[in-house]
Enzyme design. Structure first.
Site, short mmCIF file in Angstrom:
data_model
loop_
_atom_site.label_atom_id
_atom_site.label_comp_id
_atom_site.label_asym_id
_atom_site.label_seq_id
_atom_site.Cartn_x
_atom_site.Cartn_y
_atom_site.Cartn_z
CB CYS A 184 2.23 6.66 3.80
SG CYS A 184 2.87 5.74 5.12
CB CYS A 240 5.63 -6.36 9.54
SG CYS A 240 6.15 -5.41 10.21
CB CYS A 273 3.01 -4.35 16.51
SG CYS A 273 4.52 -4.37 16.36
CB SER A 331 6.38 2.56 17.18
OG SER A 331 6.23 3.00 15.70
CB CYS A 344 -1.43 1.59 7.22
SG CYS A 344 -0.19 1.69 5.46
CB SER A 365 8.50 5.14 10.98
OG SER A 365 6.66 4.78 12.42
CD GLU A 383 -3.02 -0.71 2.52
OE1 GLU A 383 -3.43 -2.04 2.83
OE2 GLU A 383 -2.87 0.37 3.23
CB CYS A 393 0.60 -3.49 13.38
SG CYS A 393 0.95 -3.36 11.96
N1 SAH Z 1 7.15 -0.62 11.51
C1 SAH Z 1 7.32 0.10 11.23
C2 SAH Z 1 6.77 1.55 10.77
C3 SAH Z 1 5.26 1.40 9.64
S1 SAH Z 1 4.06 1.08 10.82
C4 SAH Z 1 7.27 0.65 13.24
O1 SAH Z 1 5.84 0.28 13.40
O2 SAH Z 1 7.38 1.79 13.13
C5 SAH Z 1 3.84 2.88 10.95
C6 SAH Z 1 2.66 3.51 11.94
O3 SAH Z 1 1.34 3.37 12.21
C7 SAH Z 1 3.31 3.04 13.69
O4 SAH Z 1 3.82 3.50 14.43
C8 SAH Z 1 2.68 1.86 14.67
O5 SAH Z 1 2.59 1.49 15.26
C9 SAH Z 1 1.34 2.52 13.87
N2 SAH Z 1 0.27 1.23 13.59
C10 SAH Z 1 0.03 0.24 12.86
N3 SAH Z 1 -1.09 -0.12 13.20
C11 SAH Z 1 -1.42 0.84 13.45
C12 SAH Z 1 -3.43 1.20 13.70
N4 SAH Z 1 -4.15 0.01 13.70
N5 SAH Z 1 -3.83 2.36 14.14
C13 SAH Z 1 -2.90 4.07 14.23
N6 SAH Z 1 -1.33 3.58 13.70
C14 SAH Z 1 -1.30 2.20 13.82
FE1 SF4 Z 2 5.12 -4.08 11.44
FE2 SF4 Z 2 4.96 -1.58 12.44
FE3 SF4 Z 2 2.97 -2.95 12.22
FE4 SF4 Z 2 4.18 -2.85 13.92
S1 SF4 Z 2 3.41 -1.35 13.91
S2 SF4 Z 2 4.10 -4.95 12.83
S3 SF4 Z 2 6.59 -3.28 13.33
S4 SF4 Z 2 4.22 -2.32 9.82
#
Ligand code: SAH
Ligand code: SF4
Length: 353
Positions: A109, A116, A120, A221, A340, A198, A96, A123
């Protein structure tokens, strides 16, 4: 059958690498530079569009090194002008890319991996395990694609966030190469200051990036100020606990002169209390950094609820009152911008039997 990408990868090559690639066939250096400009500054779809080159040269290069441009397989447009793209890679896999309008212009972005592996628990991207890294050229080509789409509105991309699908530090070499290529004066000529990377907090790579001489903004994060909670939300915390992470961020800030940002997605009843705001304040006190509160985007597979607007504002107030710069991320493209990773996931579910 899985197609294998031809080497070397033209889209991931710098002007100097293109020169070296073509020199053995007697192609002068200026022709290689014309190719790089054609790829990124005045984007050609294929070699056929590179009309500054003689036709014979176009045909012979096309034969040896076909271009594998990324392409939008779906474009969703939000009422505020946000574009969410499902982007197809040369091997049919999808990521995306999101184009966001701001007062100053447009940002994009970009994704850095297909899926990934960081796991987490809040996510959507992590619900699909990483199947491969993107090449530097595939990341850069998402910026080119975004530029193609907003050109009609008379704009160009001025900022790039590595915040799409994937953990950029888990694809370190390609991500750094991408930023160097995007910075090339013959190409997109983007200032390093206009990139935000990030990361979920891969400590060795934060130290490594601090030494690269590319002063991009680091966004980390965090999502919790104690290891107990953070490790339950982000498995990476077990490998790199908060104290080690903050120490690396301090070094990053000192070496690059860039203020580090911390991302904190607020999950109702999980990490959003006044006490937890105070824990965050104590953790970051004396560190010139920025906190970005993110309204959590619901992911149906995950059992969380976003914090209320009042709670988010109260959390922000506490952090700010203690002298830490803190903003609430504006929610753009609300009606299309499911978290995302979700657009791709929905598409794959629809395609699966
Ligand atoms: N992997 C990297 C970058 C991609 S995620 C990272 O984790 O930083 C980009 C940001 O979106 C991160 O801060 C992540 O924690 C946040 N994120 C992931 N899922 C989310 C969600 N459902 N709602 C809001 N932020 C989210
Ligand atoms: Fe991966 Fe970032 Fe999502 Fe964590 S928040 S699963 S590191 S994309």
């Amino acid at each position: 059958m899985v197609k294998h990408k031809q080497e070397p990868d033209v889209l991931s090559s710098s002007p100097a690498e293109l020169e070296a690639l073509m020199a053995p066939w007697g192609v002068p250096a200026y022709r290689a530079r014309q190719l790089f400009e054609g790829l990124w500054r005045r984007p050609i779809r294929d070699y056929g569009d590179l009309t500054v080159w003689p036709k014979a040269l176009r045909l012979s290069v096309e034969d040896k090194y076909p271009l594998h441009r990324v392409a939008a397989s779906r474009v969703q447009t939000g009422q505020d002008g946000t574009l969410k793209l499902l982007v197809k890679l040369f091997d049919g896999q999808q990521v995306e890319t999101v184009v966001l309008p701001h007062d100053y212009g447009y940002s994009v972005c970009v994704s850095s991996q297909v899926g990934c592996n960081m796991g987490c628990t809040f996510c959507a991207s992590g619900l699909l395990k990483r199947s491969r890294n993107l090449t530097a050229g595939e990341i850069l080509d998402q910026v080119r694609l975004a530029n193609d789409l907003i050109q009609e509105r008379g704009h160009v991309i001025s900022r790039v966030d590595l915040m799409g699908i994937g953990e950029p530090m888990d694809n370190y070499e390609n991500v750094v190469k991408f930023m160097r290529l995007a910075h090339e004066p013959l190409g997109l000529n983007l200032s390093y200051r206009h990139f935000t990377l990030s990361t979920s907090g891969l400590v060795p790579e934060i130290y490594q990036l601090a030494e690269e001489g590319i002063p991009v903004t680091l966004a980390v994060s965090l999502h919790a100020a104690t290891d107990d909670l953070r490790s339950s939300l982000m498995p990476i915390d077990k490998a790199y606990p908060i104290a080690a992470l903050i120490a690396a961020c301090r070094v990053y800030g000192e070496k690059t002169g860039r203020r580090v940002s911390f991302e904190y997605a607020l999950l109702a009843g999980v990490n959003d209390t006044d006490d937890q705001a105070m824990q965050l304040v104590r953790l970051l006190s004396g560190f010139s950094c920025h906190v970005n509160l993110i309204p959590w985007n619901p992911v149906p597979e995950h059992p969380f609820t976003p914090s209320s607007k009042n709670r988010v504002e109260q959390f922000q107030r506490i952090v700010q009152e203690h002298g830490i710069s803190c903003t609430i991320r504006k929610e753009l493209g609300q009606e299309i911008d499911a978290a995302c990773g979700q657009l791709r996931r929905r598409e794959e579910e629809a395609l699966s039997p």
